[in-house]
Structure formats: structure tokens, C-alpha cells
Design a protein around this motif. Structure first.
Motif, mmCIF file in Angstrom:
data_model
loop_
_atom_site.group_PDB
_atom_site.id
_atom_site.type_symbol
_atom_site.label_atom_id
_atom_site.label_comp_id
_atom_site.label_asym_id
_atom_site.label_seq_id
_atom_site.Cartn_x
_atom_site.Cartn_y
_atom_site.Cartn_z
ATOM 1 N N ALA A 194 7.128 -1.543 -0.651
ATOM 2 C CA ALA A 194 5.933 -0.697 0.484
ATOM 3 C C ALA A 194 6.436 0.289 1.159
ATOM 4 O O ALA A 194 7.360 -0.335 2.089
ATOM 5 C CB ALA A 194 5.466 -1.737 0.839
ATOM 6 N N THR A 198 1.037 1.070 5.209
ATOM 7 C CA THR A 198 0.564 0.074 5.035
ATOM 8 C C THR A 198 -0.319 -0.723 6.217
ATOM 9 O O THR A 198 -1.575 -1.569 6.482
ATOM 10 C CB THR A 198 0.568 -1.525 4.133
ATOM 11 O OG1 THR A 198 2.379 -1.517 4.366
ATOM 12 C CG2 THR A 198 1.134 -0.803 2.868
ATOM 13 N N SER A 203 -3.474 -2.690 4.788
ATOM 14 C CA SER A 203 -3.597 -2.832 3.570
ATOM 15 C C SER A 203 -2.756 -4.186 3.662
ATOM 16 O O SER A 203 -1.387 -4.573 2.942
ATOM 17 C CB SER A 203 -2.948 -2.491 2.602
ATOM 18 O OG SER A 203 -1.808 -1.220 2.525
#
Length: 264
Positions: A194, A198, A203
Motif C-alpha cells: 500500500a 492512505t 484509509s
């Protein structure tokens, strides 16, 4: 802000990292980028908010067009402690990143510091991506949830026989025509790869909690929060490839990545 990031802010305010929190932001700026690498069929845009505390620059990616000059100017001269409570999440992340970069320089704390030699934008992108994918420790046949689609990362996963599920809030398609979901569904995946973005879009906590619940590795590639995320290793984050400003796409000359791994 993620619960573990809020805990990190409390540690900072409690003096855990030594640097005074009344240090002021001396410089603020945004970097706007558009790119389409040679031989690639698609391009993309990035925008990054950066704040400087002492010698360190902290950064947080934002959606293009969402940060205006007045917001940046209002950060100048503010103590970082005040910016930890700023109403705009990107400002809070960039301020924390700058503070931690000043308090914990990557060169002194990373497990290794990897040089990316000079090259074209595509050459440097591919070399960087290889060093990021190495942190996964994935083997052929496994599947990785990729949150924040970077085609060079997918290139290396494909080349190594590793399957992936691409996910990005922008949707669209990969360089190979595969649909990109905006639902970070971890079902059937053996790891998460990721982006640090984020942290800035809110998120991160969902991903971290999902990784912990599924007991799978969570590897972060971070221009956003490059100094924040290494402090979260052990909370569900298993490895970080940190890339502070200036990023590889800003310069054709050598640049450096800093990699961190959870102790085994």
C-alpha cells in the motif's frame, strides 16, 4: 486520523522523540507533477503538500487541486504542535512527518539505505519498484492486494509470477488493461502492498486493521509519511520503503530509498 497515528502524536507530545514540539514550520510548498513514462500508454498526476521543520521536509500527497496557496501560507511560522490539530488531515500528516524526519533521520535509523542511480523517469521508477517489491517476500503463485496502483510495481509482481488485485480510489485500468477496483478487498490475498497516500486520505487504519485481522504482511511504499510509517512497524505494518522529498521523479540524478523491516 488513524488510532495508531494519534497514539504516535501523543508520544511526540510526551517527549518520546526528544525534539521540542514548539519548533516552527519555516517553509511550506506544493509540488505538482504529471508524468507519462516512455513506452507507457497511460499517465497520471500527483500533488504533494510539504512542510519544512529545521533541516527536514515532511510530505503528504493530496488530490490535485485540493490545496490552495493560502492553506500553505497559513502553516508558515506555526509550531508543529499546533499543526497536529489542524482541520486538514494532509497538514497534520505533513507536520508529523516533518517532525519525525527531524527527530529520526532516515540515514541513522533505516535498516538499509538504497541508492537509485541516475536514469530516465521509467528506469528510476522500475528500479525503485523492485526494491519495494523485495520487501514483500512473496513467492510465485501468491496474491497481493495493491492499494495505490503504480504500474512499475505491477510490472515487478508480474515478472516474479506473483498475482495481484489492483485497488485505487481513482479506478481506471492498469497498463495491461486490467480493471482497477476502488474496493480494497483482502479476500484471497496473502499480503498488502500500500501507498503512504492512505495516511492522507484516511484509509490507512482500515488497511492496518484488515492486515492484523487476517495476519498478513502490510508493506508500505511511502513518499507520504515516509518518517511516520517506520514508527508504526509492529502495529500491523511489517515493512516500509521510505522515500522523503525530493522524490525520484523530480531528478534524473541519483536518489535514495530508506528501507525498514519488522524484527523477526
Amino acid at each position: 486520523m488513524s488510532a495508531v497515528v494519534a497514539d504516535l502524536v501523543d508520544q511526540v507530545r510526551g517527549g518520546a522523540f526528544g525534539l521540542p514540539t514548539d519548533n516552527e514550520v519555516s517553509v511550506g510548498f506544493t509540488t505538482r507533477q504529471a508524468v507519462r513514462h516512455d513506452t507507457r500508454g497511460t499517465g497520471y498526476r500527483n500533488e504533494v503538500l510539504s512542510l519544512r521543520v529545521g533541516r527536514a521536509v515532511g510530505s503528504c500527497a493530496v488530490e490535485p487541486g485540493t490545496v490552495d496557496d493560502d492553506l500553505v501560507y497559513d502553516c508558515i511560522g506555526a509550531p508543529v504542535d499546533a499543526l497536529f490539530d489542524h482541520p486538514v488531515l494532509a497538514v497534520r500528516v505533513a507536520a508529523l512527518d516533518a517532525y519525525l524526519m527531524a527527530a529520526r533521520p532516515h540515514e541513522e535509523h533505516a535498516d538499509d539505505n538504497v541508492r537509485i542511480d541516475q536514469g530516465t523517469s521509467l528506469e528510476k521508477s522500475l528500479v525503485r519498484a523492485g526494491h519495494v517489491v523485495d520487501l514483500l517476500g512473496a513467492v510465485p503463485g501468491q496474491r497481493v492486494l495493491v492499494v495505490g496502483v503504480v504500474n512499475s510495481l505491477l510490472h515487478h509482481l508480474r515478472d516474479r509470477g506473483i498475482h495481484y488485485r489492483p485497488c485505487d480510489l481513482r479506478g481506471g485500468r492498469t497498463e495491461w488493461g486490467e480493471p482497477i477496483s476502488n474496493d480494497a478487498d483482502l479476500t484471497g490475498c496473502d499480503a498488502i502492498l500500500a501507498t503512504g497516500m492512505t495516511l492522507g486520505n484516511g484509509s490507512f487504519e482500515t488497511l492496518r486493521a484488515a492486515a492484523v485481522a487476517a495476519d498478513v504482511p502490510l508493506v508500505m511504499f511511502a513518499q507520504t509519511g515516509s518518517a511516520v510509517l517506520p514508527c508504526l512497524i509492529g502495529t500491523g505494518v511489517t515493512a516500509v520503503c521510505a522515500e522523503p522529498y525530493p522524490f525520484f521523479w523530480l531528478d534524473g540524478g541519483p536518489t535514495v530509498l530508506h528501507r525498514y523491516r519488522e524484527a523477526r
